[in-house]
Scaffold this motif. Structure first.
Motif, PDB file in Angstrom:
ATOM      1  N   ILE A   1     -64.579  35.165  25.101  1.00  0.00           N
ATOM      2  CA  ILE A   1     -64.171  35.464  23.712  1.00  0.00           C
ATOM      3  C   ILE A   1     -65.419  35.841  22.858  1.00  0.00           C
ATOM      4  N   LEU A   2     -66.370  34.915  23.212  1.00  0.00           N
ATOM      5  CA  LEU A   2     -67.748  35.371  22.457  1.00  0.00           C
ATOM      6  C   LEU A   2     -68.207  36.822  22.592  1.00  0.00           C
ATOM      7  N   ALA A   3     -68.078  37.254  23.765  1.00  0.00           N
ATOM      8  CA  ALA A   3     -68.311  38.724  24.044  1.00  0.00           C
ATOM      9  C   ALA A   3     -67.376  39.661  23.384  1.00  0.00           C
TER      10      ALA A   3
ATOM     11  N   VAL B   1     -65.175  42.090   8.686  1.00  0.00           N
ATOM     12  CA  VAL B   1     -64.013  42.044   9.681  1.00  0.00           C
ATOM     13  C   VAL B   1     -63.920  40.622   9.409  1.00  0.00           C
ATOM     14  N   THR B   2     -62.423  39.961   8.741  1.00  0.00           N
ATOM     15  CA  THR B   2     -62.114  38.778   8.570  1.00  0.00           C
ATOM     16  C   THR B   2     -61.568  38.123   9.929  1.00  0.00           C
ATOM     17  N   ALA B   3     -61.518  36.884   9.823  1.00  0.00           N
ATOM     18  CA  ALA B   3     -61.297  36.055  10.952  1.00  0.00           C
ATOM     19  C   ALA B   3     -59.703  36.364  11.380  1.00  0.00           C
ATOM     20  N   GLU B   4     -59.082  36.572  10.352  1.00  0.00           N
ATOM     21  CA  GLU B   4     -57.731  36.938  10.756  1.00  0.00           C
ATOM     22  C   GLU B   4     -57.536  38.353  11.332  1.00  0.00           C
ATOM     23  N   ASP B   5     -58.341  39.093  11.161  1.00  0.00           N
ATOM     24  CA  ASP B   5     -58.298  40.714  11.706  1.00  0.00           C
ATOM     25  C   ASP B   5     -58.785  40.178  13.265  1.00  0.00           C
ATOM     26  N   LEU B   6     -59.907  39.329  13.404  1.00  0.00           N
ATOM     27  CA  LEU B   6     -60.320  39.125  14.880  1.00  0.00           C
ATOM     28  C   LEU B   6     -59.412  38.286  15.481  1.00  0.00           C
TER      29      LEU B   6
ATOM     30  N   ASP C   1     -56.284  32.210  17.591  1.00  0.00           N
ATOM     31  CA  ASP C   1     -55.859  31.641  16.607  1.00  0.00           C
ATOM     32  C   ASP C   1     -57.194  31.547  15.708  1.00  0.00           C
ATOM     33  N   GLU C   2     -57.175  31.478  14.191  1.00  0.00           N
ATOM     34  CA  GLU C   2     -58.359  31.777  13.528  1.00  0.00           C
ATOM     35  C   GLU C   2     -59.133  30.596  13.408  1.00  0.00           C
ATOM     36  N   GLU C   3     -58.754  29.311  13.842  1.00  0.00           N
ATOM     37  CA  GLU C   3     -59.748  28.327  14.047  1.00  0.00           C
ATOM     38  C   GLU C   3     -60.672  28.581  15.218  1.00  0.00           C
TER      39      GLU C   3
ATOM     40  N   VAL D   1     -61.350  31.489  16.340  1.00  0.00           N
ATOM     41  CA  VAL D   1     -62.658  32.560  15.889  1.00  0.00           C
ATOM     42  C   VAL D   1     -63.507  32.140  15.099  1.00  0.00           C
ATOM     43  N   LEU D   2     -63.459  31.175  14.162  1.00  0.00           N
ATOM     44  CA  LEU D   2     -64.391  30.684  13.190  1.00  0.00           C
ATOM     45  C   LEU D   2     -65.328  29.854  14.158  1.00  0.00           C
ATOM     46  N   GLU D   3     -64.721  29.046  15.253  1.00  0.00           N
ATOM     47  CA  GLU D   3     -65.572  28.083  16.080  1.00  0.00           C
ATOM     48  C   GLU D   3     -66.500  29.074  16.761  1.00  0.00           C
ATOM     49  N   ALA D   4     -65.866  30.223  17.441  1.00  0.00           N
ATOM     50  CA  ALA D   4     -66.869  31.173  18.216  1.00  0.00           C
ATOM     51  C   ALA D   4     -67.729  31.900  17.129  1.00  0.00           C
ATOM     52  N   ILE D   5     -67.655  32.237  16.025  1.00  0.00           N
ATOM     53  CA  ILE D   5     -68.540  32.760  15.181  1.00  0.00           C
ATOM     54  C   ILE D   5     -69.635  31.834  14.916  1.00  0.00           C
ATOM     55  N   GLN D   6     -69.570  30.570  14.527  1.00  0.00           N
ATOM     56  CA  GLN D   6     -70.446  29.522  14.490  1.00  0.00           C
ATOM     57  C   GLN D   6     -71.144  29.459  15.735  1.00  0.00           C
ATOM     58  N   THR D   7     -70.849  29.380  16.906  1.00  0.00           N
ATOM     59  CA  THR D   7     -71.303  29.345  18.171  1.00  0.00           C
ATOM     60  C   THR D   7     -72.479  30.584  18.492  1.00  0.00           C
ATOM     61  N   LEU D   8     -72.061  31.781  17.777  1.00  0.00           N
ATOM     62  CA  LEU D   8     -72.818  32.879  17.894  1.00  0.00           C
ATOM     63  C   LEU D   8     -73.782  33.046  16.992  1.00  0.00           C
ATOM     64  N   LYS D   9     -73.501  32.481  15.686  1.00  0.00           N
ATOM     65  CA  LYS D   9     -74.575  32.336  14.864  1.00  0.00           C
ATOM     66  C   LYS D   9     -75.727  31.281  15.362  1.00  0.00           C
TER      67      LYS D   9
END
Length: 217
Positions: free
Chosen positions: A6-8, A21-26, A33-35, A37-45
Motif C-alpha cells: 500500500i505504501l509503495a 492528489v486528494t486522499a479520496e482519489d488515492l 478507504d480514505e482512513e 490512505v491518510l494513515e499510510a501517508i503519515q507513515t510515509l511522512k
C-alpha cells in the motif's frame, strides 16, 4: 501497521503526478478507504522525516491545495537551485526545448494546457525554465486560476530576436488541416472532428468494398 504494498502504491502515484492528489482519489485508485490512505501517508511522512535510527530523506510529502504531493525538502532548496542553474550556457534538454516552444507560440499558457499538448508532465521542466529566466509567471487563467507562463526578454536575447513576432511561422511544418490556434484551447472539438473524419473514411471504404463486390459478382 500499513502493508508495504500500500505504501509503495501511494508513493508510485505521488511520484508521477504534477498536481496535488486528494486522499479520496488515492483511495479510489488503490481500492482503499480514505482512513487507510491518510494513515499510510503519515507513515510515509514519518519515514521520509527520519528518526534517530534512519536518515532524513531529501524529499517530503506536503499537504497542499487539498491534496498531497512529494516535493524536494525545503532544507535543500539551495542545492537544487545550484544544480538547476549550474552552467547557464549548457544546452537545454529536448523536453525543455519542446516545452519552451509550446510556451513561446501559445503564451500566456497554463501548465495543464502545456502538459495536455505535450502529453507528459512538465512540472520539473517548468521549474528549470523559470530558474533559467527563460519564462516567467504571467497571471492566472480566469476559468481555472491556474498560473500562466510567458517568455521573458532573456528568452528573446538568447534566441537573438527583437520581439516574439520574430518567431518563425510553424504552419509549413504542420499537417494541412491542423489549426495551431485551436491547439489546447479547443482540443476536444478538434479531436471530435478528426474522429468524425476517420469514421467517414471508414464508411467510404466500406461502401467502396461493397461496390467492388457487386461488380465482381
Amino acid at each position: 501497521m500499513i502493508d508495504d504494498e500500500i505504501l509503495a502504491g501511494i508513493e508510485a502515484v505521488l511520484m508521477i503526478t504534477d498536481s496535488a492528489v486528494t486522499a479520496e482519489d488515492l483511495a479510489g485508485s488503490l481500492g482503499l478507504d480514505e482512513e487507510t490512505v491518510l494513515e499510510a501517508i503519515q507513515t510515509l511522512k514519518a519515514d521520509y522525516d527520519g528518526d534517530e535510527h534512519h536518515r532524513q530523506r531529501g524529499f517530503e510529502i506536503r499537504h497542499v491545495a487539498g491534496g498531497f504531493r512529494i516535493f524536494s525538502r525545503g532544507d535543500y532548496h539551495e542545492v537544487v537551485k545550484d544544480f538547476l542553474t549550474a552552467g547557464q550556457s549548457a544546452k537545454l534538454s529536448q523536453a525543455a526545448l519542446e516545452t519552451l516552444a509550446v510556451i513561446a507560440y501559445r503564451q500566456p499558457i497554463s501548465r495543464p494546457r502545456i502538459a495536455a499538448i505535450r502529453g507528459v508532465s512538465v512540472d520539473g521542466v517548468i521549474r528549470t525554465l523559470l530558474l533559467r529566466g527563460l519564462i516567467v509567471e504571467a497571471g492566472k487563467e480566469a476559468s481555472t486560476s491556474a498560473l500562466l507562463y510567458a517568455t521573458t526578454p532573456q528568452f528573446l536575447d538568447t534566441m537573438g530576436m527583437n520581439a516574439i513576432d520574430d518567431l518563425p511561422d510553424i504552419a509549413p511544418y504542420l499537417p494541412e488541416d491542423a489549426d495551431v490556434a485551436e491547439l489546447g484551447a479547443q482540443d476536444t472539438e478538434v479531436l471530435a472532428e478528426i474522429d468524425g473524419a476517420l469514421d467517414d473514411d471508414l464508411d467510404d471504404d466500406s461502401d467502396s468494398a461493397a461496390e467492388m463486390s457487386r461488380v465482381a459478382d
